[in-house]
Design an enzyme around this catalytic site. Structure first.
Site, short mmCIF file in Angstrom:
data_model
loop_
_atom_site.label_atom_id
_atom_site.label_comp_id
_atom_site.label_asym_id
_atom_site.label_seq_id
_atom_site.Cartn_x
_atom_site.Cartn_y
_atom_site.Cartn_z
N CYS A 381 0.47 -1.12 -0.41
CA CYS A 381 -0.28 0.02 0.42
C CYS A 381 0.98 1.13 0.08
O CYS A 381 1.40 1.50 -1.42
CB CYS A 381 -0.77 0.00 1.47
N HIS A 507 -4.17 -4.83 0.37
CA HIS A 507 -3.65 -5.77 1.23
C HIS A 507 -2.99 -7.49 1.71
O HIS A 507 -3.89 -8.36 1.95
CB HIS A 507 -4.28 -5.12 2.65
N GLU A 509 -1.33 -8.76 2.74
CA GLU A 509 -1.53 -9.33 4.93
C GLU A 509 -3.11 -10.43 5.45
O GLU A 509 -2.57 -10.65 5.81
CB GLU A 509 -0.27 -9.13 5.97
#
Ligand code: GLN
Length: 550
Positions: A381, A507, A509
């Site tokens: 990001c 994102h 993750e």
């Protein structure tokens, strides 16, 4: 019909209610039951999206774009399921719904009160997921028993305890049993007081889970059972674990799942199937190698701010059979002079997401170091946006190129606000949020890593790669390897003349779980392993990009 388990906490915060809830859910899921977890938070914010990470840690984003508590990340990582807006409810959301209904005249002239209107709305929300085909809905209540703001939630649980059939409702209370060094003893009094407080509010727990640094003796368990009105086998020891991923197994040894099944009168279940989980734990506990990954961010002193990234490293490390040593590096303190020294021992560099100006230049200097030294680079990001700015300034020779987030009047706005964000004035829930599709370019590193053309990933940002500059970037080596199929927005940038250099606008993750480690994290750790191996054989050549003539 679903059955409901409520998890309350006493004595102090940070006892790990989220992990205990997720562990119990994992065990029940491993026995073949369909389980979900939700979190009720007693604060007045509508959601944690507007909260500073210093206040509340990471803001976790779900597929449907809800900005939620970081515990939902644990739920997804443990259970390998998606959660949604309905899995996280705050006092703010409850009041907002009730007040909106009042304005619509839905209460037909009645005085709107905490009891019954607020508690009714809490109960309605607590039961909602139960209508979606789950066998068990676990509800974690944020906060600590005795807090003023928790009262309506506890009251709602008290009412549900009577409204639901006896065998459809179970209450677990998590407390602390501290060890007093001077007395050389574990102390049960805080637990007794906390259970007493809960029962004064009309709720009697069925199970007491005791966080403790030392094992609970049978005698101590009997004492807690006696004073807290539960059976001795319903006193569960939750000792400190070396990793949160151990906790489901520890809870299984304590038979937490079996006690719940018995109380809920569930007779159809399998032996727990935890093969994959144990395999993962084995790899995690006995790594064959180690890599040093630099995590560059501005909330470095606060580990909860990057929770999902740290967990994704653990998943990816296990599958690569190497431990990931995360070196936290504060972006504000990186300068041209010290970058080589600060980053010199690393095998990979991850530049973290974030907002605002603080620490930006340090991130850009770090990206340059990784790009020029063939150090595996992963930008997420804001980290991706910094890699674009770095390339613009140092390779494309666009002096002072910037994001309009940090420098509104930059001569080269390579990262810019999307048109549909320009007129937005309110902060909460107005970013580009949730899951979006992305198409990967044939022959790119991203395509190779994901192994398919269309992916979906979750977003949380306002600014984007400015497509007016795309041709210039692509003709000089930074390619857009992932783009949104409808809008053409650039979702991934990468460099072809670098062993591993990837920046993603989304994102990744948030979608890494124990059973499905995220492919980008897995590939990044693998690249770091190679970097580390090669480093020990020979010094690395410096892969400089030719600067463009301005
Ligand atoms: N501040 C940047 C944006 O809003 C990046 C956000 C992030 O890293 N989540 O676009």
């Amino acid at each position: 019909m679903a059955k409901y388990i409520f998890v309350t906490g006493g004595v102090t915060s940070s006892l790990g209610k989220g992990i205990i809830s997720a562990s119990l859910a994992k065990l029940l899921q491993a026995r073949g039951l369909k389980v979900t977890i939700q979190k009720f938070d007693p604060y007045i914010n509508i959601d944690p999206g507007t909260l500073n990470p210093y206040e509340h840690g990471e803001c976790y984003v779900t597929e449907d774009g809800a900005e939620t508590d970081l515990d939902l990340g644990h739920y997804e990582r443990f259970l390998n399921i998606f959660t949604s807006q309905s899995n996280n409810v705050t006092t703010g959301r409850i009041y907002q719904t009730v007040i909106n209904k009042e304005r619509e005249g839905a209460y037909l002239g009645k005085t709107v009160q905490v009891i019954p209107h607020i508690t009714d709305e809490i109960k309605r929300q607590m039961l909602l997921l139960g209508k979606e085909g789950f066998d068990i809905v676990i509800t974690e209540l944020g906060g600590t028993v005795g807090d003023i703001e928790s009262l309506p939630f506890i009251e709602a649980v008290r009412q549900l305890q009577w409204e639901l059939p006896d065998e459809d409702c179970l209450i677990i209370h998590l407390t602390l049993v501290p060890y007093l060094k001077a007395a050389k003893e574990l102390k049960t009094k805080p637990t007794q007081h906390s259970v007493k407080l809960l029962s004064q509010e009309g709720v009697n727990p069925d199970i007491i889970v005791c966080r403790t640094e030392r094992p609970l003796s049978p005698e101590l368990r009997r004492k807690i059972a006696l004073f807290c009105n539960v059976k001795t086998d319903a006193v569960i020891e939750a000792a400190d674990a070396s990793t949160i991923y151990e906790v489901p197994l520890a809870m299984m040894r304590e038979k937490l799942d079996q006690i719940c099944l018995k109380k809920l009168n569930i007779t159809q279940y399998n032996e727990p199937e935890l093969g994959k989980w144990k395999e993962f734990l084995d790899k995690l506990k006995y790594p064959k190698g180690k890599v040093n990954i630099g995590l560059i961010g501005k909330y470095i002193e606060l580990q909860d701010a990057y929770k999902s990234i740290l967990e994704a490293f653990i998943h990816a490390g296990a599958i690569n059979e190497c431990s990931v040593n995360v070196v936290n590096i504060h972006s504000e303190f990186i300068s041209r002079e010290n970058v080589a020294e600060k980053l010199g021992t690393l095998d990979g560099l991850l530049v973290a997401p974030g907002f605002g100006l603080r620490g930006i230049e340090g991130k850009i200097i770090a990206v340059k170091h990784a790009r020029e030294n063939g150090l595996p680079f992963f930008g997420i990001c804001l980290g991706m946006q910094m890699s674009v700015i770095e390339y613009a300034r140092n390779v494309l020779n666009l002096a002072n190129a910037h994001s309009t987030e940090m420098e509104e009047n930059t001569p080269y706005p390579v990262i810019a606000l999307m048109d549909d964000q320009k007129d937005i004035t309110t902060k909460g829930g107005t970013m580009r949020l949730g899951s979006y599709p992305c198409d990967l370019k044939e022959g790119s590193l991203a395509r190779k890593i994901y192994g398919r053309e269309r992916i979906t990933e979750r977003h949380r940002h306002r600014w984007e790669f400015n497509n007016a500059y795309l041709d210039l970037f692509e003709s000089h080596g930074m390619i857009a390897s992932g783009r949104n199929p409808e809008t053409g927005l650039v979702e991934i940038v990468e460099l072809s003349n670098h062993p591993f250099f990837i920046g993603v606008q989304y994102h990744p993750e948030l979608k890494s779980t124990v059973e499905n480690p995220h492919p980008l994290f897995v590939a990044f750790i693998n690249a770091a392993r190679h970097f580390s191996d090669e480093k020990s054989i020979k010094p690395r050549p410096i892969a400089q990009n030719e600067p463009v003539q301005a």
